[in-house]
Design a protein around this motif. Structure first.
Motif, mmCIF file in Angstrom:
data_model
loop_
_atom_site.group_PDB
_atom_site.id
_atom_site.type_symbol
_atom_site.label_atom_id
_atom_site.label_comp_id
_atom_site.label_asym_id
_atom_site.label_seq_id
_atom_site.Cartn_x
_atom_site.Cartn_y
_atom_site.Cartn_z
ATOM 1 N N THR A 1 0.753 -1.177 -0.012
ATOM 2 C CA THR A 1 0.089 -0.112 0.202
ATOM 3 C C THR A 1 0.731 1.171 -0.073
ATOM 4 O OG1 THR A 1 -1.553 1.137 1.333
ATOM 5 C CG2 THR A 1 -0.234 -0.072 2.579
ATOM 6 N N GLY A 2 0.483 2.366 -0.909
ATOM 7 C CA GLY A 2 1.118 3.414 -0.877
ATOM 8 C C GLY A 2 1.023 4.443 0.082
ATOM 9 N N LYS A 3 0.234 4.112 1.075
ATOM 10 C CA LYS A 3 -0.331 5.125 2.409
ATOM 11 C C LYS A 3 0.498 4.585 3.637
ATOM 12 C CE LYS A 3 -4.607 6.090 0.029
ATOM 13 N NZ LYS A 3 -6.157 6.037 0.070
ATOM 14 N N GLY A 4 0.474 5.358 4.570
ATOM 15 C CA GLY A 4 0.618 5.035 5.963
ATOM 16 C C GLY A 4 -0.236 4.368 6.727
ATOM 17 N N THR A 5 0.115 3.293 7.562
ATOM 18 C CA THR A 5 -0.772 2.422 8.113
ATOM 19 C C THR A 5 -1.321 2.798 9.570
ATOM 20 O OG1 THR A 5 1.145 1.508 9.226
ATOM 21 C CG2 THR A 5 0.770 0.702 6.929
ATOM 22 N N ILE B 1 -16.376 2.806 -8.217
ATOM 23 C CA ILE B 1 -15.034 2.685 -8.693
ATOM 24 C C ILE B 1 -13.850 2.572 -7.778
ATOM 25 C CG2 ILE B 1 -13.226 3.921 -10.271
ATOM 26 C CD1 ILE B 1 -15.741 5.014 -11.611
ATOM 27 N N VAL B 2 -13.845 3.127 -6.727
ATOM 28 C CA VAL B 2 -12.546 3.250 -5.943
ATOM 29 C C VAL B 2 -13.030 2.503 -4.597
ATOM 30 C CG1 VAL B 2 -11.399 4.672 -4.418
ATOM 31 C CG2 VAL B 2 -12.243 5.641 -6.404
ATOM 32 N N PRO B 3 -12.236 1.559 -4.465
ATOM 33 C CA PRO B 3 -12.394 0.699 -3.271
ATOM 34 C C PRO B 3 -12.513 1.365 -1.851
ATOM 35 C CG PRO B 3 -10.645 -0.311 -4.677
ATOM 36 C CD PRO B 3 -10.945 1.064 -5.287
ATOM 37 N N PRO C 1 -10.361 1.508 4.283
ATOM 38 C CA PRO C 1 -9.579 0.501 4.983
ATOM 39 C C PRO C 1 -8.182 0.307 4.493
ATOM 40 C CG PRO C 1 -10.968 -0.256 3.076
ATOM 41 C CD PRO C 1 -11.273 1.341 3.484
ATOM 42 N N ASN C 2 -7.339 -0.107 5.197
ATOM 43 C CA ASN C 2 -5.927 -0.514 4.874
ATOM 44 C C ASN C 2 -5.553 -1.928 5.085
ATOM 45 O OD1 ASN C 2 -2.855 -0.518 5.229
ATOM 46 N ND2 ASN C 2 -2.865 1.365 5.251
ATOM 47 N N PRO C 3 -5.170 -2.464 3.945
ATOM 48 C CA PRO C 3 -5.045 -3.763 3.928
ATOM 49 C C PRO C 3 -3.967 -4.568 5.024
ATOM 50 C CG PRO C 3 -4.055 -2.935 1.868
ATOM 51 C CD PRO C 3 -4.776 -1.840 2.395
#
Length: 770
Positions: free
Chosen positions: A208-212, A595-597, A615-617
């Motif tokens: 993921t390109g985002k912070g967690t 369109i966007v999860p 959500p963050n996987p």
């Protein structure tokens, strides 16, 4: 090539001791003073009391998250946020008369501060070929002009569509949809300039390109690293979160080449102890690292943790997590054990004892967060550095659980939301497939140009039309002379803007200014009053409602401008309801939800107090990487070095500045007043050079292409930065950053490690020790 001073002629530098604390009563006073200089007490009260509140105005400044509803202060803003929102809410206006009185050639000589202080843009303006003046133009004719130029291109890839993080999710979605319906993925954005390295490294290692992390994770961490980041100036509300973490027992380690006031002590103006007391100490340990030494620092720290595990088997590393959720550990460990201490000490400028003291803090902590910003991302080896920081988190299982994780702190308010909405030159196929299925056209699949490659393409004549939505592209980008020359080679440049900035003075053959509503303003469309949404740095999405009457009755919203332009340009090639989008932003959110999860039931969920969190996987135990696990990596790369008798320069922001716009010529936390043309140099380097305080020098960038890049007329100020390092403010020093000096893999400009020499005005002087 050289820059002009482009500053106020009455600059007068004075220097005082740097502050050892941030905020407090002076922050409130400065915020109110600037706000009341810009607008009336009534408008100031309207903006500040609604700022970052449920159903209020989301701060158009930084992307720091808001506390949960019910836990927000009635004054939920910082000094810089208050300045920023009232800078937009200013009562000053830029009219057609202003442009009649001031030719473009004259405006180009004014400072960034002067341009910004002229006020809000009020009507569309055009500068036609051969003219030195902007003149009024109707919205119909202005948008028809852009559409005509776009349709006349030989290829859609001869256009670029730039945006900054100021735009809303709705406007960003419409912009990327328009660009792709037109046929190009040329969607450069401000992420290319600030956190592209973060997204690249995190995507590779965690998927993921985002912070967690969330705000609560930060509050309940045991140990927090603040690396290459200055929250006191760039994200002041983060200091409140760090204060809360300290109250809960956290320890904080600051890793930064410059001592920053907010990381020493924070006097929270919302609490009595911040008004009449000494405030709260923030950093328990401060590491004055050399520029670019962070990769070596984390490699050394990881080696120490592996050695601690050798000494206490089963007590240091999280073996269950490593075995179940990661891959590549053995290769990483072998590489980490080969870390050379002599190299580490040379590249970091730290002692082994200092690094071992950090290891001891780590061993005492169960939950660790690593925060970082552009002091990490804007180096050539930024991506390996962030991957090594991820290695550090993985060793003790500090991802995917409460109170721990990776925290890239993004700057502009919706820069993360822009990327979520599809503002990226290389969106993955699953997003493009969803666009195709929803709208019935085949989006282009080839990757487009990022910011750096957009400049190259304009310079080479491969991009002929540039549309900028918010931001100040000319001043935000590197290699200023090259960027300006590139912009001037376009057939048409058009900027959707709220206020005057330098980009409006660097014109293509034809240039347009398309003035837009600000986030503070009421936005009424055919279906009634609208709101927009933004995503903060921790993946929380919430609504923003304007509260002020528009600066001009002529202004259009960003959504309206883009929808009308798209309708004029691609109406005969794709069947997209652009008019519906303009009339009712809820229809845009309906499409986003499909369109966007993570955006299902978007319209219903975002109006709830606090909005929604995406959500963050990683936090669900999933790592969508090539291996399906979190990936340990081997990271090579040397810290930047300067030849003998040169310095490494970092560009940075002053406290009285937001992005490319200075509000004043002061930086009171660093003790700089009255001028921005200063260079901060270690006192020992100054002695070695034979320089004294206030000596005037030119900064000359040294790069392999033998092109001279010069920023003239800087005054030398002694400052406690590591030997061989220096610092100066951007955008004045962007001229020194070569276009080819970029981070490996991410292609982000390396603005924090520029090799320079200092030349005294009138005669060359060699600079300090490398």
């Amino acid at each position: 090539m050289s820059s002009t001073p482009n500053g106020d002629s009455d600059e007068q530098l004075s220097v005082s001791e740097p502050k050892t604390w941030a905020a407090g009563v002076p922050a409130v006073a400065h915020a109110l003073q600037y706000s009341l200089e810009q607008t009336s007490p009534r408008r100031t009260a309207l903006t500040l009391l609604n700022m970052n509140q449920v159903d209020g105005i989301d701060c158009p400044g930084c992307a720091w998250p808001d506390p949960a509803p019910g836990h927000r202060h009635k004054n939920e803003y910082c000094e810089n946020g208050a300045k920023h929102i009232n800078d937009e809410a200013t009562s000053s206006r830029v009219t057609a008369d202003f442009f009649a009185q001031h030719p473009v050639s004259e405006l180009a000589q004014q400072s960034d501060e002067w341009l910004n202080r002229q006020g809000r843009l009020t009507e569309p303006m055009v500068k036609r070929p051969g003219s030195d003046h902007y003149v009024p133009i109707s919205w119909h004719d202005a948008l028809e002009m852009v559409a005509t130029e776009l349709r006349a291109l030989d290829s859609p890839d001869e256009a670029a569509f730039y945006t900054s993080g100021r735009v809303s999710n709705e406007a960003a979605f419409v912009l990327q949809l328009f660009a792709r319906a037109f046929g190009t993925n040329n969607l450069p954005d401000c992420s290319n300039l600030c956190h592209e390295s973060s997204g690249t490294a995190l995507s590779e290692t965690l998927g993921t390109g985002k912070g967690t992390v969330s705000l609560l994770d930060l509050h309940h961490a045991d140990l927090i690293f603040v690396v290459g980041q200055n929250p006191g100036t760039n994200h002041p509300r983060q200091l409140s979160a760090l204060e809360e973490a300290k109250r809960n027992g956290a320890r904080i380690i600051a890793v930064n080449p410059l001592p920053e006031a907010g990381l020493f002590r924070f006097k929270n103006p919302q609490k009595p102890r911040g008004v009449i007391g000494r405030g709260v100490p923030i950093a328990d340990q401060y590491l004055p690292i050399r520029l670019g030494g962070d990769l070596s620092f984390f490699r050394a720290l990881n080696r120490l943790l592996l050695e601690a595990e050798d000494a206490r088997p089963g007590e240091v590393l999280d073996h269950d997590f490593i075995a179940a959720s990661t891959s590549g550990f053995e290769e990483f460990a072998e590489h980490a054990r080969s870390t050379d201490w002599d190299t580490v000490l040379a590249e970091t400028g730290l002692s082994r004892a200092e690094i071992e003291a950090v290891r001891d803090e780590v061993l005492r902590a169960d939950r660790i967060v690593v925060c970082w910003a552009m002091g990490i991302t804007q180096h050539r080896h930024a991506v390996p550095t962030i991957r090594e920081m991820v290695n550090f988190l993985l060793l003790r299982g500090n991802v995917g659980r409460a109170g721990a994780g990776a925290c890239p702190v993004r700057g502009h308010s919706n820069v993360q939301g822009d990327r979520t909405m599809g503002i990226w030159e290389q969106m993955p196929d699953h997003f493009l497939d969803a666009l195709r299925d929803e709208f019935g056209f085949e989006p282009p699949r080839h990757h487009g140009f990022d910011a750096v490659n957009t400049i190259r393409a304009m310079h080479e004549g491969r991009i002929k039309v540039f549309l900028g939505v918010a931001g100040n592209f000319v001043r935000a980008t590197p290699d200023s002379a090259v960027t300006e020359e590139a912009m001037r080679r376009c057939r048409l440049t058009a900027h959707v803007s709220t206020k005057l900035n330098r980009s409006h003075t660097v014109c293509g053959e034809t240039a347009l200014i398309l003035p837009t509503l600000g986030r503070t303003e009421i936005d009424v469309q055919a279906s009634g009053e609208q709101f927009v949404t933004v995503e903060d740095s921790m993946s929380e999405v919430h609504a923003s409602h304007g509260r002020l009457e528009p600066a001009s009755r002529v202004l259009l919203s960003e959504v309206a401008i883009l929808a009308r332009l798209a309708n004029k340009t691609v109406h005969d090639t794709v069947d997209i309801p652009w008019q519906e989008f303009e009339d009712d932003y809820g229809t845009i959110r309906d499409r986003i939800s499909r369109i966007v999860p993570g955006f299902h039931d978007f319209n219903a969920r975002v109006v709830r107090p606090g909005g929604l969190r995406l959500p963050n996987p990683v936090n669900e135990g999933m790592f969508p990487t090539r291996t399906g696990t979190a990936i340990f990596t081997r990271n090579d790369g040397s810290a930047p070095t300067a030849p003998p008798r040169h310095l490494l320069l970092q560009t940075l922001r002053s406290h009285d500045q937001w992005n490319t716009v200075p509000y004043t010529n002061n930086d009171r936390y660093r003790g700089i007043h009255g001028s921005r043309r200063v260079v901060l140099v270690n006192a020992e380097d100054m002695d070695e050079l034979g320089l004294a305080e206030r000596d005037r020098v030119d900064l000359v960038s040294v790069w392999s292409d033998d092109v001279e890049r010069r920023a003239p007329g800087f005054e030398v100020v002694a400052y406690p930065t590591p030997r061989g390092c220096a610092a100066a403010y951007y955008p004045e020093t962007n001229v020194l950053v070569p276009l080819d000096s970029v981070a490996e893999v991410s292609n982000q400009p390396a603005s924090k490690s520029v090799v320079v020499r200092l030349e005294t005005v009138g005669a060359p002087v060699t600079a300090g020790r490398g």
